[in-house]
Scaffold this motif. Structure first.
Motif, PDB file in Angstrom:
ATOM      1  N   GLU A  47      40.060  39.979  41.154  1.00 30.84           N
ATOM      2  CA  GLU A  47      39.517  41.142  41.859  1.00 30.84           C
ATOM      3  C   GLU A  47      39.874  42.448  41.141  1.00 30.84           C
ATOM      4  O   GLU A  47      39.032  43.343  41.019  1.00 30.84           O
ATOM      5  CB  GLU A  47      40.023  41.194  43.310  1.00 30.84           C
ATOM      6  N   GLU A  51      37.490  45.239  39.149  1.00 26.50           N
ATOM      7  CA  GLU A  51      37.516  46.692  39.350  1.00 26.50           C
ATOM      8  C   GLU A  51      37.696  47.432  38.023  1.00 26.50           C
ATOM      9  O   GLU A  51      37.083  48.481  37.804  1.00 26.50           O
ATOM     10  CB  GLU A  51      38.607  47.082  40.350  1.00 26.50           C
ATOM     11  N   THR A  66      24.955  51.680  38.982  1.00 27.96           N
ATOM     12  CA  THR A  66      25.249  51.912  40.392  1.00 27.96           C
ATOM     13  C   THR A  66      25.717  50.569  40.941  1.00 27.96           C
ATOM     14  O   THR A  66      24.953  49.595  40.927  1.00 27.96           O
ATOM     15  CB  THR A  66      23.997  52.388  41.159  1.00 27.96           C
ATOM     16  N   GLY A  68      27.328  47.804  43.693  1.00 27.38           N
ATOM     17  CA  GLY A  68      27.481  47.406  45.081  1.00 27.38           C
ATOM     18  C   GLY A  68      28.940  47.062  45.324  1.00 27.38           C
ATOM     19  O   GLY A  68      29.798  47.256  44.457  1.00 27.38           O
ATOM     20  N   ASP A  69      29.231  46.533  46.495  1.00 27.81           N
ATOM     21  CA  ASP A  69      30.590  46.117  46.812  1.00 27.81           C
ATOM     22  C   ASP A  69      30.987  44.900  45.988  1.00 27.81           C
ATOM     23  O   ASP A  69      30.154  44.039  45.681  1.00 27.81           O
ATOM     24  CB  ASP A  69      30.705  45.761  48.297  1.00 27.81           C
ATOM     25  N   THR A  70      32.262  44.821  45.636  1.00 28.82           N
ATOM     26  CA  THR A  70      32.797  43.628  44.998  1.00 28.82           C
ATOM     27  C   THR A  70      33.007  42.580  46.089  1.00 28.82           C
ATOM     28  O   THR A  70      33.589  42.882  47.132  1.00 28.82           O
ATOM     29  CB  THR A  70      34.128  43.947  44.279  1.00 28.82           C
ATOM     30  N   THR A  71      32.506  41.377  45.862  1.00 29.20           N
ATOM     31  CA  THR A  71      32.568  40.321  46.866  1.00 29.20           C
ATOM     32  C   THR A  71      33.143  39.043  46.250  1.00 29.20           C
ATOM     33  O   THR A  71      33.384  38.975  45.052  1.00 29.20           O
ATOM     34  CB  THR A  71      31.158  40.010  47.424  1.00 29.20           C
ATOM     35  N   THR A  72      33.337  38.053  47.087  1.00 31.60           N
ATOM     36  CA  THR A  72      33.701  36.709  46.642  1.00 31.60           C
ATOM     37  C   THR A  72      32.572  35.782  47.061  1.00 31.60           C
ATOM     38  O   THR A  72      32.143  35.805  48.217  1.00 31.60           O
ATOM     39  CB  THR A  72      35.030  36.254  47.277  1.00 31.60           C
ATOM     40  N   ILE A  83      30.408  41.019  41.083  1.00 30.85           N
ATOM     41  CA  ILE A  83      30.032  42.430  40.963  1.00 30.85           C
ATOM     42  C   ILE A  83      28.506  42.467  40.835  1.00 30.85           C
ATOM     43  O   ILE A  83      27.936  41.723  40.043  1.00 30.85           O
ATOM     44  CB  ILE A  83      30.626  43.062  39.683  1.00 30.85           C
ATOM     45  N   THR A  84      27.863  43.334  41.602  1.00 31.43           N
ATOM     46  CA  THR A  84      26.426  43.539  41.433  1.00 31.43           C
ATOM     47  C   THR A  84      26.184  44.993  41.065  1.00 31.43           C
ATOM     48  O   THR A  84      26.909  45.894  41.513  1.00 31.43           O
ATOM     49  CB  THR A  84      25.639  43.198  42.712  1.00 31.43           C
ATOM     50  N   LYS A  94      24.423  40.996  37.593  1.00 33.90           N
ATOM     51  CA  LYS A  94      25.357  40.342  38.500  1.00 33.90           C
ATOM     52  C   LYS A  94      26.394  39.679  37.611  1.00 33.90           C
ATOM     53  O   LYS A  94      26.038  38.938  36.683  1.00 33.90           O
ATOM     54  CB  LYS A  94      24.644  39.309  39.367  1.00 33.90           C
TER      55      LYS A  94
END
Length: 130
Positions: A47, A51, A66, A68-72, A83-84, A94
């Motif tokens: 994670e 970042e 630009t 989006g939110d970092t997700t799992t 990461i998107t 992606k």
């Protein structure tokens, strides 16, 4: 060439595979970076590595990202940090990553929005290997 020689020649990053999708431009790129060669970043969770990747990409002048939110997300029974991003050049990216056997595995999908379903189908095709 041994694995060690190859890692030394590529500064610890192995560019394993790149392939293109039906439009001849959208692609998937798979890399493995040796954690031994990442210095102080080697101990970071995926994670935090994600970042740092975002910070590095945001510092670029071209393209402009630009995020989006970092997700799992889970593919093939494995969890990846995801990461998107959209770019100012009409394509999206992606990036999914995880630590595995001493490497940071990163799969980067670069695609035009109309091929997003092809990108997702590729990720959904992952299978669990025992």
């Amino acid at each position: 060439m041994t694995v060690e020689q190859f890692e030394a020649a590529t500064a610890g990053t192995v560019y394993d595979c790149v392939f293109y999708f039906s439009d001849g431009q959208s692609n998937a790129n798979i890399t493995f970076s040796s954690l031994d060669r990442l210095g102080m970043y080697a101990t970071l969770p995926a994670e935090d590595y994600a970042e740092l990747s975002i910070t590095q990409l945001e510092s670029m002048s071209t393209p402009k990202y630009t995020f989006g939110d970092t997700t799992t997300e889970t593919y093939g029974g494995e969890e990846y940090v995801c990461i998107t991003a959209e770019t100012d050049q009409g394509y999206n990216q992606k990036m999914i990553m995880k630590k595995e056997n001493g490497y940071m595995v990163m799969i980067t999908l670069t695609y035009f929005p109309e091929l997003e379903s092809d990108m997702q189908a590729f990720l959904d095709s992952f299978i669990e290997v025992n």
